[in-house]
Motif scaffolding. Structure first.
Motif, short mmCIF file in Angstrom:
data_model
loop_
_atom_site.label_atom_id
_atom_site.label_comp_id
_atom_site.label_asym_id
_atom_site.label_seq_id
_atom_site.Cartn_x
_atom_site.Cartn_y
_atom_site.Cartn_z
N GLU A 118 1.21 4.83 1.08
CA GLU A 118 0.49 5.63 2.07
C GLU A 118 0.20 7.02 1.56
OE1 GLU A 118 -0.77 4.72 4.97
OE2 GLU A 118 -0.13 2.68 4.56
N GLU B 298 -1.65 0.03 -4.85
CA GLU B 298 -1.95 -1.14 -4.03
C GLU B 298 -1.63 -2.39 -4.83
OE1 GLU B 298 -3.72 -2.11 -1.06
OE2 GLU B 298 -4.00 -0.10 -0.24
N THR C 73 0.83 -1.19 0.00
CA THR C 73 0.00 0.00 0.00
C THR C 73 0.87 1.25 0.00
OG1 THR C 73 -1.64 -1.16 1.32
CG2 THR C 73 -1.77 1.23 1.31
N ARG D 2 -8.79 3.88 0.07
CA ARG D 2 -7.34 4.13 0.05
C ARG D 2 -6.84 4.45 -1.36
NH1 ARG D 2 -6.80 -0.65 3.09
NH2 ARG D 2 -5.97 -1.72 1.27
N ARG E 50 -12.60 -0.53 2.07
CA ARG E 50 -11.40 0.13 2.56
C ARG E 50 -10.37 0.30 1.44
NH1 ARG E 50 -9.80 -0.64 8.04
NH2 ARG E 50 -8.00 -1.87 7.40
#
Lengths: 239, 239, 239, 239, 239, 239
Positions: free
Chosen positions: A205, D199, A203, D96, D92
């Motif tokens: 951020e 991701e 991921t 993100r 989620r």
């Protein structure tokens, strides 16, 4: 220089203490630095209804955090009446990771329930949970073998997990909480003893990362898991 | 002869280990034999809405059991979505017991949250929880005093708890799980350092008991709590 | 002088009205002064799954308060979606109290569900509930005997309950709401017709009480329950 | 030959239909073959309480499936009273992914809620959701700019997602349901228009995969997302 | 001949007993034959948040059934953790019916909560609830006037309710449970003292009914409500 | 003149698009103006437990709204963890309406689940849902007949629904959201193809209405449903 002062490719001190619970068929207290996760494995002679008559066994996992495992108290999920999305995501990950190295057909009509409870959290609770859960699972299956219910431990490989991330552009291994909070990217790798990939979750951020950065994280993780599977073998007395 | 082989008036080996948690303002791992309860105290600078502007502080408690703290696995309350009646009963008892020795007006605008999590259960989890929670609470309040937020620790007495029961007609102290399962009556006593009664909960499991039997249980409990408050003072370095 | 003007050892006017419900196998409206609790007993020809094939029957209880049974309206538990800790504590107490005087093996494969619903609350709802529930239970079991399903009423004793407390240092019996709010200590006693103790629950509200004070409360309760079991016998037509 | 008959590196026919909802500030119906996901973006002039006074805005997402979007009916989550772990994991992920390309400080005091509802599911609902949600988000932010509430669309890049997996050992792109069910490994990639990684989620279904296999999946995904961001630009009229 | 033996247009014996609760600002026990509904009205000096600063007051209602109000025990909604669809439907109906005869702007900043709890059910609980709730509401508002908080009772009309149905093709009034179970159609009418229609809910149980049959039911209901509003006036001492 | 500009007795443009879902045994997208409801019918070879061995089949319905189907976003019921009273009321209505025209004994051991999901809402979602659900149900039953599981479609009549209301005192048909918000009364009629009444739900929003006004609404509804059943027949290819 990373906040913890460790070398970029250094794990925290890791211990895998076995047989920490009087009742569970297998148990392991996994410590990654100040992160402590208590893992137990419970053997049940029944499978979920959707698996009945399938000739396969099952491994499932639950995860929880004690309210004051964290720097500021986290509300108790039992009191709020529901598990958070994060909790569910982690417990699904633990279950999948363990099933990837299990010979489920050899476990027909048997279910193992893994419980991973975070006693203290300082980053990397899900990777400590997976690493310790494997040990608890192995111990429980050894006991099943000892009881004569199975002929051999139905595991095809070891599995362990570690995080890696980008801190100020540089790849570092096994982030603690402070490092994780400051990282630009964070990835969790679940790898096997023979080097296979079971799960990858990366991921960004704040801003996207590149393919090369991702490969550097994977290389760190391969080194880290290599050390963790060695610790697992020692804890299990396999070497 | 009781199942554990102890004398009728003997506690199990009890230890009260302090500062076992990196984050909590106060913490204590209470062990009564194989029963282990992790108690933490969290200080918050706000009170429940119904206490606001009352000039009083508050102490509240939550209780939980790890799923495999028990001989057969207990379903996780967070996964079931509700706390059992037993859990709620115990956490209310812990809170009341601690408030009975606290000077709540001296704690205006402050709330202490106690978390008691059973790591391993072998009978007497609620009495171990109360005994350890007092230590965690005291430590947290000492820290508040050290920080200069309060002038003195706002506790008026110590409080500890122990069980007593009737086994084959004879009164015995501090029952473990096997003894509890076989007892005709079971009572929990929450008493103070100066010998006052805070809570008494006595239950006939199979047949009613008499007033004299009840008094014998109380006498055992007074002896047991006398020892426990001594252990608390030593753990807190008060002697 | 206590707030209600009653003598220290005087019950409120108590009535136990039977057969107040058209459908239930047994029913009783228990009034302790202005406290009114409607108790019904429902006979079912099945037991909870964990008792199946155990050769024992079961008695369980549920408790609720109408929203405006109280001076200020209490939120409806069905609308909030969960029963409070207090509700669960009380209904568990009612069930345990009744089972203590029941011959459960004689009730194999039979379950009695007790419902205690507070129509109006003025202190002592749990003691009125237990006292009335015994009557409803007895009536239901009589009907079962009349139908020929059992040879005799499988009850080994009567059971009733009453509160006692310390008001300005003095022990008083059967506290109403105003007295309860001002009391230093409050205890509920569940006793049998022959004087045995089934449950004792004593709580110091503000400061601990002494053993002697506790014994004085027990003595008052023994007197009160003596009168209540007499009223039960009259309501049941047993004298 | 893969089950769908497509070339290994071929996407399904993809359409991104805009402005399909009368009320939402932005909306897009994303179709990846027979998978249809309706994405809406709702602009709110308030942020979650934990972001208040932070000078940052927020983007959050919710995901759901119509009960008969699937081959056999899936129970309605609103009726069961809780969202599954899978649902929470996906919503989620969507949130993100979008936040990774948003300039949240430029959106101070503004929250965008994304709703992704699966009308029909044939594999890849989460990747279609992310790809369509970006379009809905962009449209909503354009409207905010048109209204003069922001000076420019606060997005730093495009973001889209696609799956890749191993089928009979060979890497294939954008798996439909039948392919997904038969695949040995499955990975979802969320990438940006400029080729950055947001991701990565890779899962071995049955046995671990190798680093090289993983790189082959990533290469496929880069090709696929390259095509998807082109389709996004056309749908948004940006070319 | 209908099962109850009553004339087709005859109500059951109806009583509206007032001031049956010690605490509520208004209360009424409505009995329609064996159906008994306890109605209380609670006055609050605050309105739901969405009505704040609207210059209007509000009336809302909740409905419940005691578990053994029915022939076979109904599971307690508080224990199941949710109100049934039927319960919600009825409590919404009661609230709407009362608001239709209230001058809400005259009640600014005031909310009245109506609780209707079924003590015993024999058909027509919702119509008994509305009829009794009006009396409780009126009494509560009279008390508010007496206290000088309002100049006059802010009600524009009376409201009452009754059922009518088709039994073997013939229209009958105020069905009890046995009649309801056997009816081909069932309708509930909420009408005002001056004959206006507030709510009509008609349902064909087995086969559709005709417009003329529906008009016959409405005519019966008009007769029945005429009698009920007379009983309301008598109970309130208005005649 | 009504807000929409339509004649008082004019429906909005209505379309009933069939076979809009790849998986469902029957499906229909019902559009009443800007209101869009997706209806699917799922055939199951099992009935609820309380119907087992009854020789009857069952039809049940669920209803939901996409969060942004409405002008301002409606919170997702799955995320809130419960269905609203309005949702439950509507889904019960849909189920009853369809069962009223079904030959349930002919459907022994079969259950049809109807899902009505509102894609976009502009008033009249429940009437569009019923009208579309009938089409989906019919299609599903036709498929069952084609498969040879039933000899004939077990429906005794068609059923459709429409609203009517009083706007500035005048009766109007098929209200959209703006009209509904401004109406003095609102009624929903569920009628059959042969003109029978299945359900009538009339509500006075602000002040009671008269019997004659109610009859005018019914007359409008009869006209509207006459047109809707024609559209249903065309959609089903029955003419």
């Amino acid at each position: 220089m990373r906040p913890s002062g460790r070398a970029a490719d250094a794990l925290r001190p890791v211990t895998l203490e076995t047989d920490v619970n009087k009742y569970a068929e297998g148990s392991c207290l996994a410590r990654f630095g100040d992160t402590e996760v208590l893992c137990t494995a419970t053997v049940e002679q029944s499978v979920p209804s959707w698996l009945r008559d399938s000739g396969r066994g099952w491994i499932t996992a639950e995860y929880g955090m004690l309210p004051r495992s964290t720097g500021t108290r986290t509300a108790r999920e039992a009191a709020r009446g529901r598990q958070s999305g994060r909790t569910q995501e982690i417990q699904r990950l633990i279950g999948r990771s363990l099933r990837a190295v299990a010979d489920l057909p050899a476990m027909a009509d048997m279910q193992i329930r893994i419980d991973c409870d975070v006693i203290q959290a300082d980053g990397g609770t899900r990777t400590a949970a997976i690493t310790g859960a494997y040990v608890a699972l192995h111990l429980a299956l050894q006991r099943v073998v000892t009881l004569g219910l199975l002929g051999a431990v139905p595991l095809t490989d070891q599995v362990a997990a570690v995080s890696a991330g980008l801190y100020r552009g540089a790849p570092i291994l096994d982030l603690d909480y402070d490092e994780d909070s400051a990282a630009e990217a964070d990835a969790n790798f679940v790898l096997t003893g023979r080097g296979g990939v079971v799960e990858v979750q990366g991921t960004a951020e704040e801003k996207p990362f590149s393919r090369d950065q991702f490969l550097a994280l994977l290389a760190l993780a391969e080194k880290g898991v290599g050390e963790l599977v060695g610790l697992q073998r020692r804890a299990l007395g396999l070497d």
